[in-house]
Design a protein around this motif. Sequence first.
Motif, PDB file in Angstrom:
ATOM      1  N   GLU A   1       0.840  -1.199   0.000  1.00 43.63           N
ATOM      2  CA  GLU A   1       0.000   0.000   0.000  1.00 43.63           C
ATOM      3  C   GLU A   1       0.878   1.253   0.000  1.00 43.63           C
ATOM      4  O   GLU A   1       0.627   2.200  -0.741  1.00 43.63           O
ATOM      5  N   LYS A   2       1.926   1.233   0.825  1.00 45.82           N
ATOM      6  CA  LYS A   2       2.813   2.386   0.908  1.00 45.82           C
ATOM      7  C   LYS A   2       3.478   2.686  -0.437  1.00 45.82           C
ATOM      8  O   LYS A   2       3.717   3.826  -0.798  1.00 45.82           O
ATOM      9  N   PHE A   3       3.798   1.628  -1.174  1.00 42.50           N
ATOM     10  CA  PHE A   3       4.446   1.815  -2.471  1.00 42.50           C
ATOM     11  C   PHE A   3       3.427   1.962  -3.605  1.00 42.50           C
ATOM     12  O   PHE A   3       3.768   1.792  -4.775  1.00 42.50           O
ATOM     13  N   SER A   4       2.157   2.238  -3.227  1.00 44.14           N
ATOM     14  CA  SER A   4       1.065   2.443  -4.199  1.00 44.14           C
ATOM     15  C   SER A   4       0.960   1.299  -5.199  1.00 44.14           C
ATOM     16  O   SER A   4       0.709   1.514  -6.388  1.00 44.14           O
ATOM     17  N   LEU A   5       1.186   0.082  -4.700  1.00 42.27           N
ATOM     18  CA  LEU A   5       1.060  -1.074  -5.594  1.00 42.27           C
ATOM     19  C   LEU A   5      -0.377  -1.591  -5.623  1.00 42.27           C
ATOM     20  O   LEU A   5      -0.708  -2.500  -6.368  1.00 42.27           O
ATOM     21  N   LEU A   6      -1.239  -0.983  -4.751  1.00 46.55           N
ATOM     22  CA  LEU A   6      -2.629  -1.448  -4.692  1.00 46.55           C
ATOM     23  C   LEU A   6      -3.527  -0.360  -5.260  1.00 46.55           C
ATOM     24  O   LEU A   6      -3.149   0.816  -5.285  1.00 46.55           O
ATOM     25  N   PRO A   7      -4.751  -0.726  -5.705  1.00 45.71           N
ATOM     26  CA  PRO A   7      -5.679   0.305  -6.187  1.00 45.71           C
ATOM     27  C   PRO A   7      -5.978   1.287  -5.049  1.00 45.71           C
ATOM     28  O   PRO A   7      -5.827   0.948  -3.874  1.00 45.71           O
ATOM     29  N   SER A   8      -6.439   2.497  -5.400  1.00 47.31           N
ATOM     30  CA  SER A   8      -6.679   3.528  -4.376  1.00 47.31           C
ATOM     31  C   SER A   8      -7.756   3.076  -3.393  1.00 47.31           C
ATOM     32  O   SER A   8      -8.727   2.422  -3.760  1.00 47.31           O
ATOM     33  N   SER A   9      -7.540   3.456  -2.122  1.00 46.57           N
ATOM     34  CA  SER A   9      -8.510   3.032  -1.113  1.00 46.57           C
ATOM     35  C   SER A   9      -9.431   4.176  -0.715  1.00 46.57           C
ATOM     36  O   SER A   9     -10.248   4.051   0.183  1.00 46.57           O
ATOM     37  N   SER A  10      -9.313   5.364  -1.384  1.00 41.64           N
ATOM     38  CA  SER A  10     -10.140   6.494  -0.933  1.00 41.64           C
ATOM     39  C   SER A  10     -11.503   6.478  -1.634  1.00 41.64           C
ATOM     40  O   SER A  10     -11.652   5.990  -2.749  1.00 41.64           O
ATOM     41  N   THR A  11     -12.483   7.025  -0.931  1.00 48.19           N
ATOM     42  CA  THR A  11     -13.851   7.075  -1.478  1.00 48.19           C
ATOM     43  C   THR A  11     -14.001   8.375  -2.287  1.00 48.19           C
ATOM     44  O   THR A  11     -13.532   9.433  -1.857  1.00 48.19           O
ATOM     45  N   THR A  12     -14.668   8.306  -3.434  1.00 52.17           N
ATOM     46  CA  THR A  12     -14.836   9.515  -4.250  1.00 52.17           C
ATOM     47  C   THR A  12     -16.331   9.861  -4.317  1.00 52.17           C
ATOM     48  O   THR A  12     -17.151   9.021  -4.710  1.00 52.17           O
ATOM     49  N   HIS A  13     -16.633  11.080  -3.907  1.00 51.42           N
ATOM     50  CA  HIS A  13     -18.054  11.518  -3.905  1.00 51.42           C
ATOM     51  C   HIS A  13     -18.347  12.389  -5.109  1.00 51.42           C
ATOM     52  O   HIS A  13     -17.463  13.050  -5.662  1.00 51.42           O
ATOM     53  N   ASP A  14     -19.610  12.399  -5.474  1.00 49.46           N
ATOM     54  CA  ASP A  14     -20.058  13.328  -6.526  1.00 49.46           C
ATOM     55  C   ASP A  14     -20.559  14.579  -5.805  1.00 49.46           C
ATOM     56  O   ASP A  14     -21.637  14.586  -5.215  1.00 49.46           O
ATOM     57  N   TRP A  15     -19.731  15.629  -5.791  1.00 49.51           N
ATOM     58  CA  TRP A  15     -20.056  16.849  -5.030  1.00 49.51           C
ATOM     59  C   TRP A  15     -21.024  17.749  -5.808  1.00 49.51           C
ATOM     60  O   TRP A  15     -21.470  18.781  -5.314  1.00 49.51           O
ATOM     61  N   SER A  16     -21.354  17.331  -7.062  1.00 49.69           N
ATOM     62  CA  SER A  16     -22.169  18.235  -7.873  1.00 49.69           C
ATOM     63  C   SER A  16     -23.677  18.002  -7.721  1.00 49.69           C
ATOM     64  O   SER A  16     -24.482  18.663  -8.359  1.00 49.69           O
ATOM     65  N   ALA A  17     -24.036  17.006  -6.875  1.00 51.29           N
ATOM     66  CA  ALA A  17     -25.473  16.697  -6.734  1.00 51.29           C
ATOM     67  C   ALA A  17     -26.224  17.930  -6.230  1.00 51.29           C
ATOM     68  O   ALA A  17     -25.727  18.668  -5.368  1.00 51.29           O
ATOM     69  N   ILE A  18     -27.439  18.127  -6.795  1.00 51.15           N
ATOM     70  CA  ILE A  18     -28.216  19.320  -6.402  1.00 51.15           C
ATOM     71  C   ILE A  18     -29.240  18.925  -5.339  1.00 51.15           C
ATOM     72  O   ILE A  18     -29.949  17.941  -5.494  1.00 51.15           O
ATOM     73  N   PRO A  19     -29.278  19.707  -4.223  1.00 50.67           N
ATOM     74  CA  PRO A  19     -30.204  19.348  -3.137  1.00 50.67           C
ATOM     75  C   PRO A  19     -31.657  19.361  -3.620  1.00 50.67           C
ATOM     76  O   PRO A  19     -32.029  20.175  -4.453  1.00 50.67           O
ATOM     77  N   SER A  20     -32.473  18.497  -3.104  1.00 53.57           N
ATOM     78  CA  SER A  20     -33.890  18.429  -3.492  1.00 53.57           C
ATOM     79  C   SER A  20     -34.612  19.649  -2.952  1.00 53.57           C
ATOM     80  O   SER A  20     -34.361  20.081  -1.814  1.00 53.57           O
ATOM     81  N   GLU A  21     -35.542  20.187  -3.743  1.00 53.93           N
ATOM     82  CA  GLU A  21     -36.234  21.405  -3.291  1.00 53.93           C
ATOM     83  C   GLU A  21     -37.349  21.086  -2.317  1.00 53.93           C
ATOM     84  O   GLU A  21     -37.846  21.943  -1.608  1.00 53.93           O
TER      85      GLU A  21
END
Length: 738
Positions: free
Chosen positions: A198-218
Amino acid sequence: MTLSIWRYSHLALAVSSALFLIIASFTGVILAFEPISQSVQPYAVANLNEISVSKTIEALQQEYTEVLEFELTADDFVIASVVTQNGETESIYVHPITGRKLGEVKAKTAFFNWVTNVHRSLFLKGIGRFFIGLVSLLLCLISLTGILLLAKRQGGFLKLYSRIKETNFAQRYHIILGRWLLIPIVIIAATGVYLSAEKFSLLPSSSTTHDWSAIPSETELEKPLSEFDVFRSPLNDLKKLTFPFSEDEEDYFIVALKNKEVLVHQFTGEIMSDVPYPFVAVASQLSLNLHTGQGSILWSLVLIIASGSILFFIVSGFSMTLKRRKNIKLQIPIFNKDESEFIILVGSESGNTFLFAQAFQKALVATDKKVFLSSLNEYTTYKKATNIIVFTATYGDGEAPTNARKFTAAFQGIQPLNNIKFSIVGFGSLLYPHYCKFAIQVDALLHQHLSFKPLHPLVKINDQSNVAFQSWLKEWNELMGLNIQVTFPKRSIKQLKVIDFSVVDCTKLNIDNTFLLRLRPKKKIKFQSGDLLLITPPDSNVSRKYSIARVENEILLSVKWHPHGICSSYLCDLKYGDIVRGSVEKNDDFHFPKSAPSVFMIGNGTGITPFLGMLQERKNIPTHMLWGGRNVDSFDYYRPFVERKLIRTSYINASFNTQNTYDIVLSQVNDKCYVQDMLLQQQKMVAKTLKDGGVLMLCGSMTMQQSVLDTLEKILEIELQQPLSDFELNGQLLMDCY
Ligand SMILES: Cc1cc2nc3c(=O)[nH]c(=O)nc-3n(C[C@H](O)[C@H](O)[C@H](O)COP(=O)(O)O)c2cc1C
């Protein structure tokens, strides 16, 4: 062959990583104490599953000017980052219901920081990290090759946890600890490899990616935090909660739950994004916890033991290798039987004749001769043999040593493939009436065979005399046109401590000229039944060894008096209070088993002695004893010791659940029965004992030993179709015969 491949792989892996492994395990032991010291701090709050996340949010918001984030640690402590009423930003342990500060989060001590650095990278940054990762990988391979070796040694994976035969400390505990700690060690090693990858980045990324563009419901309306669905979940579902950075509507709560991370609208509680953790993130967390012991005192303790045991494995492993190398040097197993010109056949009981044979073999090999060495029992055909040299001792009353007992039968059944010259060297002692008798028999046997021609008349060597051996060698060299030089490895003779014993009892001779002697050591010494007492009478250089019993911390021995026996005559004349000098020699091969489903003791004459003591020491192992003597009266001296512990009944009627039993057979009364006859009569029971893992102990004369071993061989062939050697190798046949 496969065994040596695995052994060499195991050794090569260990040698190549030993230094790094020592550092990693030593620092690993220290680091495993850190989570323990962390866990015992008083910040835990019970029943976190009954406290909602919103309850803690409210409490913190009331107590502090601003809350930046809070998290639940592996030890179930709540740590919050807050701005206090004084305007200071602090990272503190808090009570999840009241929000009260419980303590300050302290940075890791400089010592643990230093040890962590050594453990992770040896202070060598990237390159150090790489080596530690590699060593973890090697440790995985060492563990796997180790388990394969063990499975081979024990006779299969299913027998991995069966009885261990090794008595050598290093070897025994290498195996015992190895099989119990294998799983934790593999976990430590595999998680180490994972964390390095993991330290040598030999594994796929472990971070979660969010979609920050979602529009709040009215349609969602603003509501208090306590009504947010996500905050109703119990606190122990939460890993970390990060508060919105500003009051801007697009800044969300970031809620890290156990299985996913969600973005929550700060005014309406609407879930704006919901992303489960990728597998890599779950695996990383698990690896970290398993590798460091975070959050579990029990697992941290396992890590301490497992890491410490790696240090022991390194030391014991190298000690085993050194010992094996020393033995290999002595053995020189070089050519096979069909390519060898010289065949050396050996008959030896306690190994001295083997030493002569091996030295002779080594000298011949040094002159480029192809030589094959084996015991007389293994006699067979030899395609290219031109010379056979027999070195054999004589035992008992002129009998063959155990590893030569089958020779006569084998010789008579095997037709040699070519004409062979032979030389017989008999090893014996003039103290015995049948001096070198077995060597004489072998010599006669070979003389009768047309394919064998004597190179040299039989030579007898008294008391392992090197002078006599060298004089035979000189003549042999001349006849062969050779000039081999035999030198002997120096034998390391263990110096035994000689101490004084006072005579407590010395009985009269019984009808078999046998008497009992009881000795009390004047000094505290360690001994147990089955050990040997070495006595050299005053003004004599002849020593005798006796198998002893330990009875109430005293030594009991049973001695047969011989009219010309120097030692037996000396002992026979002893009286109460006399002082005898002697030394006790440990005899690990003939101690009562520590664990076994049952024990069957077989002895004749004075061979009953160690059993008399073992019966008193024995713990809960069902035992039957069979003794052979001449007359009913021959048993008189032994009876009180035996009847105190055993009930007389035949082996076949023995019910091991309720009683421990004995039986005697007599050779001078009407039905003239010997122990081997009794074994044959009860062959099913004898075979069952061995099949069920029981241990057979044999003590007495060599003549009895020969007959009993022949009988056992017969019984096992009929009942189990298995050779006796299987059980002998398994530690189920213990012998001490003389
Ligand atoms: C219990 C016992 C019985 C022996 N019986 C005889 C015997 O009958 N004839 C003989 O010549 N030597 C006898 N010996 C002597 C051995 O054959 C001799 O010490 C030999 O060198 C031992 O060789 P090993 O260590 O290879 O077994 C006996 C030795 C012992 C300990």
